[in-house]
Design a protein around this motif. Sequence first.
Motif, PDB file in Angstrom:
ATOM      1  N   ILE A   1       0.854  -1.181   0.000  1.00 46.63           N
ATOM      2  CA  ILE A   1       0.000   0.000   0.000  1.00 46.63           C
ATOM      3  C   ILE A   1       0.889   1.230   0.000  1.00 46.63           C
ATOM      4  O   ILE A   1       2.057   1.165   0.373  1.00 46.63           O
TER       5      ILE A   1
ATOM      6  N   MET B   1      -2.608   7.949   2.946  1.00 48.52           N
ATOM      7  CA  MET B   1      -3.490   7.752   4.081  1.00 48.52           C
ATOM      8  C   MET B   1      -3.898   9.066   4.752  1.00 48.52           C
ATOM      9  O   MET B   1      -4.761   9.085   5.592  1.00 48.52           O
TER      10      MET B   1
ATOM     11  N   ALA C   1      -8.061   6.877   1.612  1.00 45.61           N
ATOM     12  CA  ALA C   1      -7.922   5.794   2.581  1.00 45.61           C
ATOM     13  C   ALA C   1      -9.157   4.891   2.564  1.00 45.61           C
ATOM     14  O   ALA C   1      -9.044   3.663   2.605  1.00 45.61           O
ATOM     15  N   LYS C   2     -10.337   5.495   2.472  1.00 47.39           N
ATOM     16  CA  LYS C   2     -11.577   4.721   2.418  1.00 47.39           C
ATOM     17  C   LYS C   2     -11.608   3.861   1.159  1.00 47.39           C
ATOM     18  O   LYS C   2     -11.969   2.687   1.206  1.00 47.39           O
TER      19      LYS C   2
ATOM     20  N   TRP D   1      -9.197   0.945   1.545  1.00 42.52           N
ATOM     21  CA  TRP D   1      -9.764  -0.063   2.449  1.00 42.52           C
ATOM     22  C   TRP D   1     -10.839  -0.879   1.743  1.00 42.52           C
ATOM     23  O   TRP D   1     -10.860  -2.100   1.817  1.00 42.52           O
ATOM     24  N   GLN D   2     -11.727  -0.232   1.019  1.00 47.92           N
ATOM     25  CA  GLN D   2     -12.789  -0.946   0.325  1.00 47.92           C
ATOM     26  C   GLN D   2     -12.217  -1.888  -0.730  1.00 47.92           C
ATOM     27  O   GLN D   2     -12.735  -2.974  -0.942  1.00 47.92           O
TER      28      GLN D   2
ATOM     29  N   THR E   1      -9.260  -3.369  -0.678  1.00 43.64           N
ATOM     30  CA  THR E   1      -8.369  -4.417  -0.172  1.00 43.64           C
ATOM     31  C   THR E   1      -8.902  -5.174   1.031  1.00 43.64           C
ATOM     32  O   THR E   1      -8.278  -6.146   1.465  1.00 43.64           O
ATOM     33  N   ARG E   2     -10.043  -4.808   1.564  1.00 44.33           N
ATOM     34  CA  ARG E   2     -10.494  -5.440   2.803  1.00 44.33           C
ATOM     35  C   ARG E   2     -10.731  -6.929   2.655  1.00 44.33           C
ATOM     36  O   ARG E   2     -10.591  -7.674   3.623  1.00 44.33           O
TER      37      ARG E   2
END
Length: 69
Positions: free
Chosen positions: A40, A45, A51-52, A55-56, A58-59
């Motif tokens: 990443i 970040m 950042a959101k 996260w979406q 790669t979660r």
Amino acid sequence: MPNQAVDSLITQMFFDNESFYRFRECCELADINTPIVAGIHLYTMNDAETAKYIWQATRSLFENGRKVH
């Protein structure tokens, strides 16, 4: 003992988790047993929207029992 040039690998940032899994599987099939870590870009970040989005994207790496090496 095979010649090993690195202790671990860190990928570039990506948004398609399945591509990452395919890459790891191809490495395993090629007898490349070096741990591979999903990369990443931490400098992004500071921006909440970025950042959101990261996260979406790669979660699922951390869900469904899949283990990140």
